[in-house]
Design a protein around this motif. Structure first.
Motif, PDB file in Angstrom:
ATOM      1  N   ALA A 263       0.823  -1.217   0.000  1.00  0.00           N
ATOM      2  CA  ALA A 263       0.000   0.000   0.000  1.00  0.00           C
ATOM      3  C   ALA A 263       0.849   1.257   0.000  1.00  0.00           C
ATOM      4  CB  ALA A 263      -0.937  -0.014   1.206  1.00  0.00           C
ATOM      5  N   ASP A 264       2.041   1.204   0.636  1.00  0.00           N
ATOM      6  CA  ASP A 264       2.894   2.384   0.720  1.00  0.00           C
ATOM      7  C   ASP A 264       3.961   2.403  -0.371  1.00  0.00           C
ATOM      8  OD1 ASP A 264       4.327   0.257   1.744  1.00  0.00           O
ATOM      9  OD2 ASP A 264       5.199   1.370   3.420  1.00  0.00           O
ATOM     10  N   ASP A 265       3.786   1.592  -1.411  1.00  0.00           N
ATOM     11  CA  ASP A 265       4.688   1.561  -2.565  1.00  0.00           C
ATOM     12  C   ASP A 265       4.083   2.445  -3.656  1.00  0.00           C
ATOM     13  OD1 ASP A 265       6.044   0.814  -4.980  1.00  0.00           O
ATOM     14  OD2 ASP A 265       6.563  -1.121  -4.093  1.00  0.00           O
ATOM     15  N   HIS A 266       4.855   3.390  -4.180  1.00  0.00           N
ATOM     16  CA  HIS A 266       4.309   4.320  -5.173  1.00  0.00           C
ATOM     17  C   HIS A 266       3.815   3.610  -6.428  1.00  0.00           C
ATOM     18  CE1 HIS A 266       7.599   4.601  -8.284  1.00  0.00           C
ATOM     19  NE2 HIS A 266       8.285   4.049  -7.303  1.00  0.00           N
ATOM     20  N   ARG A 267       4.290   2.389  -6.654  1.00  0.00           N
ATOM     21  CA  ARG A 267       3.819   1.628  -7.810  1.00  0.00           C
ATOM     22  C   ARG A 267       2.380   1.142  -7.610  1.00  0.00           C
ATOM     23  NH1 ARG A 267       9.034  -2.205  -8.118  1.00  0.00           N
ATOM     24  NH2 ARG A 267       8.589  -2.152  -5.869  1.00  0.00           N
ATOM     25  N   ASN A 268       1.903   1.336  -6.407  1.00  0.00           N
ATOM     26  CA  ASN A 268       0.495   1.097  -6.093  1.00  0.00           C
ATOM     27  C   ASN A 268      -0.263   2.418  -6.053  1.00  0.00           C
ATOM     28  OD1 ASN A 268      -1.997   0.472  -4.965  1.00  0.00           O
ATOM     29  ND2 ASN A 268      -1.197  -0.824  -3.357  1.00  0.00           N
ATOM     30  N   PHE A 269       0.208   3.356  -5.199  1.00  0.00           N
ATOM     31  CA  PHE A 269      -0.599   4.556  -4.940  1.00  0.00           C
ATOM     32  C   PHE A 269      -0.407   5.693  -5.947  1.00  0.00           C
ATOM     33  CE2 PHE A 269       3.176   5.436  -2.165  1.00  0.00           C
ATOM     34  CZ  PHE A 269       3.532   6.689  -2.632  1.00  0.00           C
ATOM     35  N   ASN A 270       0.627   5.578  -6.824  1.00  0.00           N
ATOM     36  CA  ASN A 270       0.820   6.650  -7.815  1.00  0.00           C
ATOM     37  C   ASN A 270       0.712   6.121  -9.241  1.00  0.00           C
ATOM     38  OD1 ASN A 270       1.491   9.559  -8.128  1.00  0.00           O
ATOM     39  ND2 ASN A 270       3.279   8.788  -9.222  1.00  0.00           N
ATOM     40  N   ARG A 271       0.011   5.020  -9.418  1.00  0.00           N
ATOM     41  CA  ARG A 271      -0.078   4.376 -10.739  1.00  0.00           C
ATOM     42  C   ARG A 271      -0.612   5.331 -11.808  1.00  0.00           C
ATOM     43  NH1 ARG A 271      -0.738  -1.214 -12.167  1.00  0.00           N
ATOM     44  NH2 ARG A 271       0.230  -1.683 -10.169  1.00  0.00           N
ATOM     45  N   HIS A 272      -1.480   6.256 -11.390  1.00  0.00           N
ATOM     46  CA  HIS A 272      -2.075   7.199 -12.344  1.00  0.00           C
ATOM     47  C   HIS A 272      -1.740   8.653 -12.001  1.00  0.00           C
ATOM     48  CE1 HIS A 272      -4.247   3.776 -13.937  1.00  0.00           C
ATOM     49  NE2 HIS A 272      -4.671   3.497 -12.727  1.00  0.00           N
ATOM     50  N   GLY A 273      -0.662   8.843 -11.237  1.00  0.00           N
ATOM     51  CA  GLY A 273      -0.229  10.191 -10.905  1.00  0.00           C
ATOM     52  C   GLY A 273      -0.999  10.831  -9.771  1.00  0.00           C
ATOM     53  N   GLU A 274      -1.525  10.012  -8.863  1.00  0.00           N
ATOM     54  CA  GLU A 274      -2.337  10.546  -7.773  1.00  0.00           C
ATOM     55  C   GLU A 274      -1.527  11.380  -6.776  1.00  0.00           C
ATOM     56  OE1 GLU A 274      -4.167   6.463  -8.816  1.00  0.00           O
ATOM     57  OE2 GLU A 274      -2.182   7.418  -8.786  1.00  0.00           O
ATOM     58  N   ALA A 275      -0.253  11.046  -6.572  1.00  0.00           N
ATOM     59  CA  ALA A 275       0.546  11.713  -5.536  1.00  0.00           C
ATOM     60  C   ALA A 275       1.603  12.652  -6.107  1.00  0.00           C
ATOM     61  CB  ALA A 275       1.212  10.664  -4.635  1.00  0.00           C
ATOM     62  N   PHE A 276       2.163  12.317  -7.254  1.00  0.00           N
ATOM     63  CA  PHE A 276       3.163  13.162  -7.918  1.00  0.00           C
ATOM     64  C   PHE A 276       3.168  12.786  -9.389  1.00  0.00           C
ATOM     65  CE2 PHE A 276       5.126   9.878  -5.212  1.00  0.00           C
ATOM     66  CZ  PHE A 276       5.644   9.005  -6.163  1.00  0.00           C
ATOM     67  N   ASP A 277       4.072  13.358 -10.149  1.00  0.00           N
ATOM     68  CA  ASP A 277       4.050  13.160 -11.600  1.00  0.00           C
ATOM     69  C   ASP A 277       4.046  11.675 -11.950  1.00  0.00           C
ATOM     70  OD1 ASP A 277       4.765  15.005 -14.246  1.00  0.00           O
ATOM     71  OD2 ASP A 277       5.417  12.920 -14.436  1.00  0.00           O
ATOM     72  N   VAL A 278       3.117  11.284 -12.788  1.00  0.00           N
ATOM     73  CA  VAL A 278       2.976   9.861 -13.133  1.00  0.00           C
ATOM     74  C   VAL A 278       4.207   9.326 -13.856  1.00  0.00           C
ATOM     75  CG1 VAL A 278       1.851  10.250 -15.378  1.00  0.00           C
ATOM     76  CG2 VAL A 278       1.330   8.170 -14.056  1.00  0.00           C
ATOM     77  N   GLY A 279       4.990  10.207 -14.442  1.00  0.00           N
ATOM     78  CA  GLY A 279       6.203   9.774 -15.124  1.00  0.00           C
ATOM     79  C   GLY A 279       7.232   9.152 -14.211  1.00  0.00           C
ATOM     80  N   GLU A 280       7.121   9.393 -12.899  1.00  0.00           N
ATOM     81  CA  GLU A 280       8.045   8.814 -11.925  1.00  0.00           C
ATOM     82  C   GLU A 280       7.718   7.351 -11.633  1.00  0.00           C
ATOM     83  OE1 GLU A 280      10.606  10.461 -10.841  1.00  0.00           O
ATOM     84  OE2 GLU A 280      10.101  12.509 -11.393  1.00  0.00           O
ATOM     85  N   THR A 281       6.523   6.912 -12.001  1.00  0.00           N
ATOM     86  CA  THR A 281       6.077   5.546 -11.725  1.00  0.00           C
ATOM     87  C   THR A 281       5.940   4.795 -13.039  1.00  0.00           C
ATOM     88  OG1 THR A 281       4.907   6.295  -9.739  1.00  0.00           O
ATOM     89  CG2 THR A 281       4.253   4.154 -10.654  1.00  0.00           C
ATOM     90  N   PHE A 282       6.729   3.738 -13.203  1.00  0.00           N
ATOM     91  CA  PHE A 282       6.759   2.962 -14.448  1.00  0.00           C
ATOM     92  C   PHE A 282       7.085   3.849 -15.651  1.00  0.00           C
ATOM     93  CE2 PHE A 282       3.528   0.212 -12.057  1.00  0.00           C
ATOM     94  CZ  PHE A 282       4.511  -0.626 -11.552  1.00  0.00           C
ATOM     95  N   ALA A 283       7.819   4.950 -15.401  1.00  0.00           N
ATOM     96  CA  ALA A 283       8.230   5.895 -16.446  1.00  0.00           C
ATOM     97  C   ALA A 283       7.037   6.487 -17.188  1.00  0.00           C
ATOM     98  CB  ALA A 283       9.195   5.228 -17.434  1.00  0.00           C
ATOM     99  N   GLY A 284       5.841   6.378 -16.600  1.00  0.00           N
ATOM    100  CA  GLY A 284       4.645   6.955 -17.213  1.00  0.00           C
ATOM    101  C   GLY A 284       4.008   6.091 -18.280  1.00  0.00           C
ATOM    102  N   VAL A 285       4.551   4.896 -18.510  1.00  0.00           N
ATOM    103  CA  VAL A 285       4.000   3.997 -19.530  1.00  0.00           C
ATOM    104  C   VAL A 285       2.839   3.209 -18.926  1.00  0.00           C
ATOM    105  CG1 VAL A 285       4.512   2.142 -21.156  1.00  0.00           C
ATOM    106  CG2 VAL A 285       6.308   3.775 -20.513  1.00  0.00           C
ATOM    107  N   PRO A 286       1.691   3.125 -19.597  1.00  0.00           N
ATOM    108  CA  PRO A 286       0.598   2.295 -19.089  1.00  0.00           C
ATOM    109  C   PRO A 286       1.102   0.880 -18.795  1.00  0.00           C
ATOM    110  CG  PRO A 286      -0.166   3.610 -20.934  1.00  0.00           C
ATOM    111  CD  PRO A 286       1.318   3.802 -20.858  1.00  0.00           C
TER     112      PRO A 286
END
Length: 328
Positions: free
Chosen positions: A221-244
């Motif tokens: 739950a506290d892994d950004h790959r869970n909570f920022n999957r769609h840019g909810e917390a910061f720029d989505v490009g930081e998570t999975f490089a922004g690739v769906p």
């Protein structure tokens, strides 16, 4: 471990660094002791560059680094930290010389040093890059002796190109990997002309380019790959490089055939980045000793041949480019 020069800082550093976000937080449970062991493993493997930030675990990452370096003694590595994201709200008019100086003072305490090797603005709003008065304030902080060098960590190529117009900007940290290829089209050459160091973050697209993540992989739950999957917390490009996620998994499967049988995909992905002479250092993170050692070992790999490089470029054009290229 091969070394490179970090732009106009003049520092000779390992081409593989240690990204210390994981040992701070937002990557699931990584204990302080695990973090220390991972960092020690990296340093034992020849790593001489560490990248952290004041918001990684609210200073936890900086404090772990300080504890490890104090225990090891001797000549320490080059340590870069970042500031700005403590602003709440995180808006452009919050970026003032006084505010950043206060953040610097906190990092100096956390790291147990009198001067920061490198202070990077932590992905500020785009408007900040168009304020020469603020960059003048950073020059004054160098004169005061609180920082030796300063640079910027950016989200967009546009921001990177604007930042290097300021003569005091010594480094730019940017996302660059097999899934984010735009920086090498123009920015790298422009930075090279001005002797600006390039620090590459998110080199493994948040672990996707390790080849070990699948559609059923569960993230804490506290892994950004869970909570920022769609840019909810910061720029989505930081998570999975922004690739769906699904598109990225398909690309990873096609990439497998290009990776030599005896080479981990993560090392191969790091070697791809190091093909660019303009890159000063790449900063993969590590949750444990094994990951840290494996990352460092990528420096010893031979260059990737031209045919394979062309195949990777074609894969990007076919499956990834439409999702990311013009966005960042």
């Amino acid at each position: 471990m091969r070394t490179r020069i970090l732009g106009r800082t003049g520092a000779r550093i390992s081409e593989i660094g240690f990204g210390a976000w994981q040992i701070g937080g937002s990557w699931g449970d990584v204990s302080e002791e695990e973090g220390k062991r991972a960092l020690n493993a990296a340093l034992d493997s020849g790593v001489t560059f560490i990248d952290t930030a004041d918001v990684y675990g609210d200073g936890r990452s900086e404090k772990i680094i300080a504890a490890v370096l104090k225990e090891r003694g001797g000549e320490g590595p080059f340590v870069a930290t970042k500031a700005g994201r403590r602003l709440n709200p995180h808006v452009a008019n919050g970026y003032t010389g006084a505010t950043i100086e206060a953040f610097i003072d906190r990092s100096l305490g956390n790291l147990g040093v009198e001067t920061l090797d490198l202070l990077q603005l932590h992905c500020p709003p785009t408007e900040v890059y168009y304020r020469p008065d603020f960059f003048g304030a950073l020059d004054q902080l160098v004169t005061k002796g609180k920082i030796r060098n300063y640079g910027v960590s950016v989200e967009k190529v546009e921001e990177a190109l604007k930042a290097i117009e300021y003569p005091g900007v010594a480094t730019v940290q940017i996302i660059y990997n097999i899934f984010r290829q735009r920086p090498h089209e123009l920015f790298f050459a422009e930075a090279n002309k001005k002797n600006v160091g390039i620090i590459v973050r998110v080199p493994l697209a948040s672990g996707l380019l390790s080849g070990k993540i699948g559609k059923d992989t569960a993230f804490a739950a506290d892994d950004h790959r869970n909570f920022n999957r769609h840019g909810e917390a910061f720029d989505v490009g930081e998570t999975f490089a922004g690739v769906p996620f699904e598109a990225a998994l398909e690309a990873v499967e096609q990439l497998r055939s290009l990776v030599p049988a005896n080479v981990p995909m993560a090392q191969f992905a790091l070697r791809w980045i190091l093909q660019q002479d303009s890159v000063s250092v790449v900063i993969p993170g590590a949750r444990n000793e094994a990951q840290a050692r494996s990352n460092a070992a990528a420096s010893a790999l031979p260059p990737i041949d031209d045919a394979t490089m062309a195949a990777i470029a074609a894969l990007y054009e076919r499956l990834i480019k439409v999702h990311v290229h013009q966005r960042w």
